[in-house]
Design a protein around this motif. Structure first.
Motif, mmCIF file in Angstrom:
data_model
loop_
_atom_site.group_PDB
_atom_site.id
_atom_site.type_symbol
_atom_site.label_atom_id
_atom_site.label_comp_id
_atom_site.label_asym_id
_atom_site.label_seq_id
_atom_site.Cartn_x
_atom_site.Cartn_y
_atom_site.Cartn_z
ATOM 1 N N GLY A 1 -31.801 15.106 6.368
ATOM 2 C CA GLY A 1 -31.043 16.173 7.022
ATOM 3 C C GLY A 1 -31.114 17.448 6.211
ATOM 4 N N THR A 2 -30.046 17.793 5.492
ATOM 5 C CA THR A 2 -30.008 19.006 4.685
ATOM 6 C C THR A 2 -30.360 18.688 3.231
ATOM 7 O OG1 THR A 2 -27.654 18.712 4.259
ATOM 8 C CG2 THR A 2 -28.268 20.025 6.173
ATOM 9 N N PHE A 3 -30.665 19.745 2.471
ATOM 10 C CA PHE A 3 -30.979 19.515 1.056
ATOM 11 C C PHE A 3 -30.603 20.736 0.231
ATOM 12 C CE2 PHE A 3 -34.778 21.506 2.758
ATOM 13 C CZ PHE A 3 -35.235 22.338 1.743
ATOM 14 N N GLN A 4 -30.508 20.518 -1.053
ATOM 15 C CA GLN A 4 -30.146 21.571 -1.994
ATOM 16 C C GLN A 4 -31.102 21.510 -3.191
ATOM 17 O OE1 GLN A 4 -25.884 22.626 -2.898
ATOM 18 N NE2 GLN A 4 -26.346 21.556 -4.787
ATOM 19 N N VAL A 5 -31.666 22.664 -3.548
ATOM 20 C CA VAL A 5 -32.538 22.770 -4.710
ATOM 21 C C VAL A 5 -31.732 23.358 -5.863
ATOM 22 C CG1 VAL A 5 -34.578 23.906 -5.676
ATOM 23 C CG2 VAL A 5 -34.627 23.035 -3.331
ATOM 24 N N ILE A 6 -31.759 22.705 -7.004
ATOM 25 C CA ILE A 6 -31.054 23.175 -8.194
ATOM 26 C C ILE A 6 -32.072 23.403 -9.302
ATOM 27 C CG2 ILE A 6 -29.285 22.660 -9.922
ATOM 28 C CD1 ILE A 6 -28.006 20.783 -7.868
ATOM 29 N N LEU A 7 -32.068 24.608 -9.859
ATOM 30 C CA LEU A 7 -32.960 24.954 -10.964
ATOM 31 C C LEU A 7 -32.123 25.243 -12.199
ATOM 32 C CD1 LEU A 7 -35.350 27.341 -9.005
ATOM 33 C CD2 LEU A 7 -35.772 24.969 -9.620
ATOM 34 N N ASP A 8 -32.522 24.673 -13.300
ATOM 35 C CA ASP A 8 -31.809 24.876 -14.556
ATOM 36 C C ASP A 8 -32.827 24.876 -15.689
ATOM 37 O OD1 ASP A 8 -29.724 25.292 -16.304
ATOM 38 O OD2 ASP A 8 -28.523 23.605 -15.563
ATOM 39 N N SER B 1 -21.798 15.748 1.817
ATOM 40 C CA SER B 1 -21.349 16.074 0.461
ATOM 41 C C SER B 1 -21.867 17.422 -0.029
ATOM 42 C CB SER B 1 -21.767 14.965 -0.513
ATOM 43 O OG SER B 1 -23.169 14.778 -0.511
ATOM 44 N N LEU B 2 -22.935 17.932 0.569
ATOM 45 C CA LEU B 2 -23.471 19.236 0.163
ATOM 46 C C LEU B 2 -22.828 20.395 0.917
ATOM 47 C CD1 LEU B 2 -27.317 18.447 -0.111
ATOM 48 C CD2 LEU B 2 -25.612 18.474 -1.944
ATOM 49 N N GLY B 3 -22.091 20.076 1.966
ATOM 50 C CA GLY B 3 -21.456 21.134 2.749
ATOM 51 C C GLY B 3 -22.441 21.970 3.536
ATOM 52 N N LEU B 4 -23.553 21.360 3.931
ATOM 53 C CA LEU B 4 -24.607 22.115 4.630
ATOM 54 C C LEU B 4 -24.857 21.625 6.049
ATOM 55 C CD1 LEU B 4 -27.204 22.421 1.725
ATOM 56 C CD2 LEU B 4 -25.959 24.310 2.793
ATOM 57 N N TYR C 1 -30.778 24.350 4.045
ATOM 58 C CA TYR C 1 -30.899 24.111 2.605
ATOM 59 C C TYR C 1 -30.246 25.242 1.830
ATOM 60 C CZ TYR C 1 -34.925 27.323 2.956
ATOM 61 O OH TYR C 1 -35.737 28.407 3.202
ATOM 62 N N ARG C 2 -30.040 25.002 0.536
ATOM 63 C CA ARG C 2 -29.441 25.986 -0.360
ATOM 64 C C ARG C 2 -30.222 25.965 -1.672
ATOM 65 N NH1 ARG C 2 -24.500 23.637 -1.299
ATOM 66 N NH2 ARG C 2 -23.528 24.672 0.477
ATOM 67 N N ILE C 3 -30.398 27.138 -2.274
ATOM 68 C CA ILE C 3 -31.057 27.256 -3.577
ATOM 69 C C ILE C 3 -30.011 27.699 -4.601
ATOM 70 C CG2 ILE C 3 -32.938 28.288 -4.901
ATOM 71 C CD1 ILE C 3 -33.928 26.722 -2.491
ATOM 72 N N ILE C 4 -29.885 26.951 -5.678
ATOM 73 C CA ILE C 4 -28.993 27.320 -6.781
ATOM 74 C C ILE C 4 -29.847 27.440 -8.037
ATOM 75 C CG2 ILE C 4 -27.010 26.653 -8.187
ATOM 76 C CD1 ILE C 4 -25.956 25.077 -5.819
ATOM 77 N N ASP C 5 -29.846 28.625 -8.627
ATOM 78 C CA ASP C 5 -30.678 28.872 -9.802
ATOM 79 C C ASP C 5 -29.772 29.236 -10.983
ATOM 80 O OD1 ASP C 5 -32.587 29.514 -11.669
ATOM 81 O OD2 ASP C 5 -33.793 30.755 -10.313
ATOM 82 N N TYR C 6 -29.455 28.264 -11.808
ATOM 83 C CA TYR C 6 -28.590 28.501 -12.962
ATOM 84 C C TYR C 6 -29.306 29.266 -14.066
ATOM 85 C CZ TYR C 6 -25.318 25.142 -10.918
ATOM 86 O OH TYR C 6 -24.435 24.497 -10.080
ATOM 87 N N ARG C 7 -30.623 29.353 -14.000
ATOM 88 C CA ARG C 7 -31.356 30.070 -15.036
ATOM 89 C C ARG C 7 -31.007 31.547 -15.042
ATOM 90 N NH1 ARG C 7 -37.250 28.639 -13.112
ATOM 91 N NH2 ARG C 7 -36.274 29.595 -11.286
ATOM 92 N N ARG C 8 -30.640 32.089 -13.906
ATOM 93 C CA ARG C 8 -30.342 33.520 -13.819
ATOM 94 C C ARG C 8 -29.090 33.885 -14.602
ATOM 95 N NH1 ARG C 8 -33.861 35.678 -10.529
ATOM 96 N NH2 ARG C 8 -34.908 34.376 -8.989
ATOM 97 N N SER C 9 -28.160 32.964 -14.712
ATOM 98 C CA SER C 9 -26.937 33.235 -15.462
ATOM 99 C C SER C 9 -27.106 32.946 -16.954
ATOM 100 C CB SER C 9 -25.782 32.392 -14.924
ATOM 101 O OG SER C 9 -26.069 31.005 -15.034
ATOM 102 N N SER C 10 -28.272 32.353 -17.331
ATOM 103 C CA SER C 10 -28.478 32.009 -18.732
ATOM 104 C C SER C 10 -29.055 33.156 -19.533
ATOM 105 C CB SER C 10 -29.436 30.826 -18.832
ATOM 106 O OG SER C 10 -30.762 31.209 -18.452
ATOM 107 N N GLY C 11 -29.502 34.223 -18.847
ATOM 108 C CA GLY C 11 -30.094 35.367 -19.537
ATOM 109 C C GLY C 11 -31.596 35.285 -19.654
ATOM 110 N N ARG C 12 -32.173 34.147 -19.286
ATOM 111 C CA ARG C 12 -33.622 33.998 -19.436
ATOM 112 C C ARG C 12 -34.375 34.974 -18.550
ATOM 113 N NH1 ARG C 12 -36.846 28.527 -17.825
ATOM 114 N NH2 ARG C 12 -38.734 29.532 -17.116
ATOM 115 N N TYR C 13 -33.825 35.246 -17.361
ATOM 116 C CA TYR C 13 -34.525 36.111 -16.432
ATOM 117 C C TYR C 13 -33.950 37.512 -16.392
ATOM 118 C CZ TYR C 13 -36.847 31.964 -14.840
ATOM 119 O OH TYR C 13 -37.613 30.838 -14.800
ATOM 120 N N GLY C 14 -33.014 37.802 -17.280
ATOM 121 C CA GLY C 14 -32.410 39.132 -17.273
ATOM 122 C C GLY C 14 -33.377 40.170 -17.807
#
Length: 442
Positions: A357-364, A414-417, A424-437
């Protein structure tokens, strides 16, 4: 004192002469593409354009843009503009589909590629007799090959290490007295941290002096961290598989942007919404034309990379335009482990499985390396074996997008989608880590 330029005449050529050269090369490549490439001939005919309409550099605006989807439609031979007997190497760019875009390189293309990369290696301070440990990937992608060719051209000792084997890579750096490395910044960070775990201080104990980092977004802070961790000067470089990158652009010692070699490429900066040119120094989307290509035509290609272009004189003495820091993309593409991955491509894989059905991509990021996770919900009413489905999805995603994800099947809802569009939803935690700033001055 060694000479500061690999090719002084070309690297310091006045802008007026460079643009005159670019205009001539633009006319030639458009005419060649019209005669030799099925795709470009049809494209220009449909747009009412003839090669004779291209007289000045400004006339490039008469030509239609091409993008990833357009060149994907040319598979397999539509972009080739030479006889197959002249092709000496084939590389590839990824697309939003399962097919690659073949990049056909002739002997002349490979010679130009070596020259561009030799120019870069010389610019960052490597010299004959130095070791370059090249940990970019070797294969269909162009990452490792360009600097391997450039090193040989410049008399630099090339170590085609490719990725992986981190302990062995550390041993070679220490035992051989390696002066330069070329790799993704995330892998360089991992390598440096692994060396510390082994009790090795690369900054204080190795001979490293130069690092070339590219293939993924990198912040100024990340480069500073690499410089401190590895004891070297960090340089950003830029390239795309479609143009036989690396070798398209690189920072000089001044580090106020990356010099884009105007005797090989024409780079424009446009308004992403209207396609109109941006004023010099104003942010927009980069559009590239491969001016001296012989095997593959890539003309007015929308990179979707967001940056700025300036011809302001550089204190290093090089006159070629500079591309500022890549601040992001405008097509939603993700950079995962140095690969460009389109969410739509992942969605296409999921569509092959009716029980999904639905899916979520998480990048860290863990120890500098990208972590790619997909959370999947079953379709309503589907009875699935979570472990078996996760394994099938992992294999399918890897087959289509190269990167290997961790896949977890979770309870529906459980994903709320449920009912979401797109599903689908994309969550990219790398952006908050400063790596891509980003930061000013790069």
């Amino acid at each position: 004192m060694t000479r500061p330029y690999w090719n002084r005449a070309l690297e310091t050529m006045p802008r007026e002469r460079l643009e005159k050269m670019q205009a001539r090369m633009l006319r030639e490549v458009v005419e060649r593409a019209y005669r030799k490439s099925i795709f470009y001939r049809d494209l220009y005919r449909d747009a009412g354009i003839m090669p004779s309409d291209i007289r000045t550099l400004e006339d490039v605006r008469k030509l239609p843009f091409v993008d990833k989807a357009a060149i994907a439609s040319t598979y397999p031979f539509g972009m080739r503009m030479c006889d197959q007997a002249k092709v000496r190497s084939l590389h590839a760019a990824t697309t939003t589909t399962r097919h690659i875009v073949p990049i056909f390189a002739t002997a002349l293309d490979l010679d130009h590629w070596a020259e561009r990369c030799a120019r870069i290696l010389w610019m960052v301070g490597l010299r004959p007799g130095d070791f370059l440990q090249n940990a970019f990937r070797f294969g269909l992608s162009t990452g490792g090959v360009g600097f391997h060719l450039g090193a040989k051209r410049a008399g630099i000792i090339s170590i085609p290490a490719s990725t992986g084997g981190t302990d062995r890579q550390i041993d070679m750096i220490m035992d051989l007295g390696v002066q330069g490395i070329a790799m993704m910044p995330s892998y360089a960070l991992y390598l440096g941290l692994r060396a510390q775990e082994r009790g090795i201080d690369l900054a204080g104990e190795s001979s490293l002096k130069v690092g070339l980092f590219g293939a993924e977004p990198t912040s100024v802070r990340m480069k500073r961290r690499l410089a401190e961790l590895l004891g070297l000067e960090a340089f950003g470089e830029y390239g795309m598989n479609e143009f036989l990158g690396p070798g398209m652009a690189c920072q000089c010692a001044v580090k106020h942007g990356m010099h884009a070699w105007a005797d090989h490429y024409l780079v424009e900066c446009i308004d992403p919404a209207t396609g109109e040119p941006m004023a010099e120094g104003e942010p927009g989307e980069l559009v590239w034309t491969w001016l001296n290509a012989e095997g593959t035509a890539v003309i007015r290609y929308r990179s979707h990379d967001l940056s700025e272009v300036t011809w302001e004189p550089c204190p290093c003495g090089r006159t070629h335009p500079r591309v500022r820091r890549i601040s992001g993309r405008n097509d939603g593409a993700l950079s995962i482990g140095g690969y460009i991955v389109y969410p739509s491509k992942i969605a296409h894989v999921m569509e092959l499985f009716p029980e999904v059905g639905t899916f979520q991509v998480i990048l860290d990021s863990v120890k500098g390396l990208d972590c790619f996770t997909i959370m999947v919900e079953p379709e309503k009413g589907a009875e699935v074996d979570p472990v078996r489905l996760a394994g099938r999805l992992q294999s399918a995603v890897k087959s289509y997008v190269v990167c290997t994800p961790m896949v977890h099947v979770v309870p529906r809802g459980s994903l709320g989608l449920v009912g979401a569009d797109p599903p689908y939803r994309i969550i990219d935690y790398r952006r908050s880590s400063g790596r891509y700033g980003g930061a000013e001055g790069e």
